[in-house]
Write a protein that holds these residues in place. Structure first.
Motif, PDB file in Angstrom:
ATOM      1  N   ALA A 158       0.843  -1.194   0.000  1.00 33.95           N
ATOM      2  CA  ALA A 158       0.000   0.000   0.000  1.00 33.95           C
ATOM      3  C   ALA A 158       0.873   1.236   0.000  1.00 33.95           C
ATOM      4  O   ALA A 158       2.032   1.197   0.425  1.00 33.95           O
ATOM      5  N   ILE A 159       0.286   2.330  -0.468  1.00 39.46           N
ATOM      6  CA  ILE A 159       1.031   3.583  -0.574  1.00 39.46           C
ATOM      7  C   ILE A 159       0.100   4.737  -0.210  1.00 39.46           C
ATOM      8  O   ILE A 159      -1.094   4.718  -0.542  1.00 39.46           O
ATOM      9  N   SER A 160       0.646   5.730   0.463  1.00 41.23           N
ATOM     10  CA  SER A 160      -0.147   6.887   0.850  1.00 41.23           C
ATOM     11  C   SER A 160      -0.452   7.761  -0.359  1.00 41.23           C
ATOM     12  O   SER A 160       0.127   7.589  -1.432  1.00 41.23           O
ATOM     13  N   GLY A 161      -1.337   8.704  -0.175  1.00 46.41           N
ATOM     14  CA  GLY A 161      -1.744   9.571  -1.275  1.00 46.41           C
ATOM     15  C   GLY A 161      -0.604  10.357  -1.888  1.00 46.41           C
ATOM     16  O   GLY A 161      -0.553  10.548  -3.102  1.00 46.41           O
ATOM     17  N   SER A 162       0.310  10.805  -1.053  1.00 54.92           N
ATOM     18  CA  SER A 162       1.456  11.566  -1.543  1.00 54.92           C
ATOM     19  C   SER A 162       2.560  10.672  -2.089  1.00 54.92           C
ATOM     20  O   SER A 162       3.467  11.143  -2.776  1.00 54.92           O
ATOM     21  N   GLY A 163       2.493   9.405  -1.745  1.00 53.25           N
ATOM     22  CA  GLY A 163       3.546   8.469  -2.129  1.00 53.25           C
ATOM     23  C   GLY A 163       4.688   8.405  -1.142  1.00 53.25           C
ATOM     24  O   GLY A 163       5.633   7.649  -1.336  1.00 53.25           O
ATOM     25  N   GLY A 164       4.585   9.162  -0.069  1.00 55.13           N
ATOM     26  CA  GLY A 164       5.687   9.233   0.871  1.00 55.13           C
ATOM     27  C   GLY A 164       5.761   8.092   1.861  1.00 55.13           C
ATOM     28  O   GLY A 164       6.775   7.928   2.553  1.00 55.13           O
ATOM     29  N   TYR A 165       4.708   7.329   1.947  1.00 55.07           N
ATOM     30  CA  TYR A 165       4.684   6.198   2.878  1.00 55.07           C
ATOM     31  C   TYR A 165       4.240   4.947   2.136  1.00 55.07           C
ATOM     32  O   TYR A 165       3.244   4.957   1.421  1.00 55.07           O
ATOM     33  N   THR A 166       5.000   3.887   2.330  1.00 57.41           N
ATOM     34  CA  THR A 166       4.657   2.605   1.732  1.00 57.41           C
ATOM     35  C   THR A 166       4.765   1.505   2.779  1.00 57.41           C
ATOM     36  O   THR A 166       5.532   1.617   3.746  1.00 57.41           O
ATOM     37  N   VAL A 167       4.027   0.457   2.571  1.00 55.59           N
ATOM     38  CA  VAL A 167       4.069  -0.699   3.473  1.00 55.59           C
ATOM     39  C   VAL A 167       3.905  -1.952   2.614  1.00 55.59           C
ATOM     40  O   VAL A 167       3.182  -1.935   1.613  1.00 55.59           O
ATOM     41  N   TYR A 168       4.591  -3.024   3.019  1.00 50.25           N
ATOM     42  CA  TYR A 168       4.596  -4.263   2.240  1.00 50.25           C
ATOM     43  C   TYR A 168       4.320  -5.470   3.115  1.00 50.25           C
ATOM     44  O   TYR A 168       4.663  -5.490   4.304  1.00 50.25           O
ATOM     45  N   ALA A 169       3.757  -6.478   2.497  1.00 54.32           N
ATOM     46  CA  ALA A 169       3.661  -7.775   3.146  1.00 54.32           C
ATOM     47  C   ALA A 169       5.061  -8.370   3.230  1.00 54.32           C
ATOM     48  O   ALA A 169       5.906  -8.144   2.357  1.00 54.32           O
ATOM     49  N   ASN A 170       5.305  -9.136   4.270  1.00 52.65           N
ATOM     50  CA  ASN A 170       6.629  -9.732   4.452  1.00 52.65           C
ATOM     51  C   ASN A 170       7.011 -10.632   3.274  1.00 52.65           C
ATOM     52  O   ASN A 170       8.193 -10.730   2.916  1.00 52.65           O
ATOM     53  N   SER A 171       6.023 -11.256   2.685  1.00 50.04           N
ATOM     54  CA  SER A 171       6.290 -12.204   1.603  1.00 50.04           C
ATOM     55  C   SER A 171       6.824 -11.537   0.337  1.00 50.04           C
ATOM     56  O   SER A 171       7.407 -12.215  -0.519  1.00 50.04           O
ATOM     57  N   VAL A 172       6.620 -10.228   0.197  1.00 45.73           N
ATOM     58  CA  VAL A 172       7.061  -9.545  -1.019  1.00 45.73           C
ATOM     59  C   VAL A 172       8.108  -8.472  -0.728  1.00 45.73           C
ATOM     60  O   VAL A 172       8.654  -7.878  -1.670  1.00 45.73           O
ATOM     61  N   LYS A 173       8.375  -8.209   0.523  1.00 44.40           N
ATOM     62  CA  LYS A 173       9.311  -7.153   0.891  1.00 44.40           C
ATOM     63  C   LYS A 173      10.680  -7.421   0.283  1.00 44.40           C
ATOM     64  O   LYS A 173      11.201  -8.528   0.361  1.00 44.40           O
ATOM     65  N   GLY A 174      11.223  -6.399  -0.353  1.00 45.83           N
ATOM     66  CA  GLY A 174      12.521  -6.542  -1.003  1.00 45.83           C
ATOM     67  C   GLY A 174      12.436  -7.013  -2.442  1.00 45.83           C
ATOM     68  O   GLY A 174      13.419  -6.934  -3.187  1.00 45.83           O
ATOM     69  N   ARG A 175      11.278  -7.497  -2.862  1.00 49.42           N
ATOM     70  CA  ARG A 175      11.091  -7.960  -4.243  1.00 49.42           C
ATOM     71  C   ARG A 175      10.105  -7.076  -5.011  1.00 49.42           C
ATOM     72  O   ARG A 175      10.261  -6.875  -6.213  1.00 49.42           O
ATOM     73  N   PHE A 176       9.102  -6.567  -4.331  1.00 46.69           N
ATOM     74  CA  PHE A 176       8.065  -5.753  -4.969  1.00 46.69           C
ATOM     75  C   PHE A 176       8.230  -4.292  -4.554  1.00 46.69           C
ATOM     76  O   PHE A 176       8.631  -3.990  -3.433  1.00 46.69           O
ATOM     77  N   THR A 177       7.854  -3.397  -5.455  1.00 43.23           N
ATOM     78  CA  THR A 177       7.877  -1.970  -5.158  1.00 43.23           C
ATOM     79  C   THR A 177       6.575  -1.331  -5.630  1.00 43.23           C
ATOM     80  O   THR A 177       6.205  -1.462  -6.799  1.00 43.23           O
ATOM     81  N   ILE A 178       5.910  -0.652  -4.720  1.00 48.06           N
ATOM     82  CA  ILE A 178       4.704   0.082  -5.081  1.00 48.06           C
ATOM     83  C   ILE A 178       5.073   1.542  -5.284  1.00 48.06           C
ATOM     84  O   ILE A 178       5.894   2.104  -4.547  1.00 48.06           O
ATOM     85  N   SER A 179       4.473   2.158  -6.292  1.00 53.50           N
ATOM     86  CA  SER A 179       4.727   3.569  -6.560  1.00 53.50           C
ATOM     87  C   SER A 179       3.475   4.161  -7.203  1.00 53.50           C
ATOM     88  O   SER A 179       2.562   3.427  -7.584  1.00 53.50           O
ATOM     89  N   ARG A 180       3.466   5.456  -7.321  1.00 53.78           N
ATOM     90  CA  ARG A 180       2.310   6.094  -7.936  1.00 53.78           C
ATOM     91  C   ARG A 180       2.747   7.338  -8.686  1.00 53.78           C
ATOM     92  O   ARG A 180       3.744   7.972  -8.341  1.00 53.78           O
ATOM     93  N   ASP A 181       1.960   7.677  -9.699  1.00 51.19           N
ATOM     94  CA  ASP A 181       2.144   8.902 -10.470  1.00 51.19           C
ATOM     95  C   ASP A 181       0.809   9.642 -10.399  1.00 51.19           C
ATOM     96  O   ASP A 181      -0.130   9.312 -11.139  1.00 51.19           O
ATOM     97  N   ASN A 182       0.724  10.617  -9.520  1.00 51.55           N
ATOM     98  CA  ASN A 182      -0.558  11.296  -9.318  1.00 51.55           C
ATOM     99  C   ASN A 182      -0.962  12.135 -10.529  1.00 51.55           C
ATOM    100  O   ASN A 182      -2.148  12.398 -10.728  1.00 51.55           O
ATOM    101  N   ALA A 183      -0.013  12.549 -11.325  1.00 51.65           N
ATOM    102  CA  ALA A 183      -0.353  13.302 -12.538  1.00 51.65           C
ATOM    103  C   ALA A 183      -1.055  12.412 -13.557  1.00 51.65           C
ATOM    104  O   ALA A 183      -1.815  12.900 -14.395  1.00 51.65           O
ATOM    105  N   LYS A 184      -0.794  11.108 -13.468  1.00 50.82           N
ATOM    106  CA  LYS A 184      -1.401  10.155 -14.391  1.00 50.82           C
ATOM    107  C   LYS A 184      -2.509   9.330 -13.731  1.00 50.82           C
ATOM    108  O   LYS A 184      -3.050   8.410 -14.354  1.00 50.82           O
ATOM    109  N   ASN A 185      -2.809   9.646 -12.466  1.00 48.40           N
ATOM    110  CA  ASN A 185      -3.841   8.901 -11.731  1.00 48.40           C
ATOM    111  C   ASN A 185      -3.579   7.391 -11.767  1.00 48.40           C
ATOM    112  O   ASN A 185      -4.514   6.590 -11.953  1.00 48.40           O
ATOM    113  N   THR A 186      -2.338   7.011 -11.583  1.00 55.80           N
ATOM    114  CA  THR A 186      -1.964   5.605 -11.735  1.00 55.80           C
ATOM    115  C   THR A 186      -1.059   5.161 -10.598  1.00 55.80           C
ATOM    116  O   THR A 186      -0.175   5.906 -10.175  1.00 55.80           O
ATOM    117  N   VAL A 187      -1.296   3.952 -10.142  1.00 54.42           N
ATOM    118  CA  VAL A 187      -0.428   3.313  -9.155  1.00 54.42           C
ATOM    119  C   VAL A 187       0.166   2.070  -9.807  1.00 54.42           C
ATOM    120  O   VAL A 187      -0.482   1.409 -10.620  1.00 54.42           O
TER     121      VAL A 187
END
Length: 122
Positions: free
Chosen positions: A50-79
């Motif tokens: 999960a990621i906060s609205g600003s993108g400044g905070y992220t949290v991951y499940a232990n099973s994917v930590k270090g392998r997956f990255t969540i990000s967002r582009d608010n100008a494109k309304n896309t995560v």
């Protein structure tokens, strides 16, 4: 009402990478925290990231930590969810969801997409 559409799923070999995306219809996209969840056949839906609205905070499940990255582009309304070092156990239908604040439980999210299938072959 927030309309979410996932894309980018597919078939990938173990050890490979894939990025899935979720486009939102909401013009106030940056006011929503976004989450990724997944559900494999015969299993319960589970939190991925999960990621906060600003993108400044992220949290991951232990099973994917270090392998997956969540990000967002608010100008494109896309995560996005970038998935590296994929394993067969990552095979699932991946959903994005929107909520007012970051949560790791699915029942906390108000809006959901239809999902995109990710299949990892061994």
């Amino acid at each position: 009402q927030v309309h979410l559409v996932e894309s980018g799923g597919g078939l990938v070999q173990a050890g490979g990478s894939l990025t899935v995306a979720c486009a939102a219809s909401e013009r106030r996209f940056s006011s929503y925290a976004m989450g990724w969840f997944r559900q494999a056949p015969g299993k319960e839906r589970e939190f991925v990231a999960a990621i906060s609205g600003s993108g400044g905070y992220t949290v991951y499940a232990n099973s994917v930590k270090g392998r997956f990255t969540i990000s967002r582009d608010n100008a494109k309304n896309t995560v996005y969810l970038q998935m590296n070092s994929l394993k067969p156990e990552d095979t699932a239908l991946y959903y994005c969801a929107a909520n007012s604040i970051v949560r790791t439980t699915g029942r906390s999210y108000d809006y959901w997409g239809q999902g995109t299938q990710v299949t990892v072959s061994s």
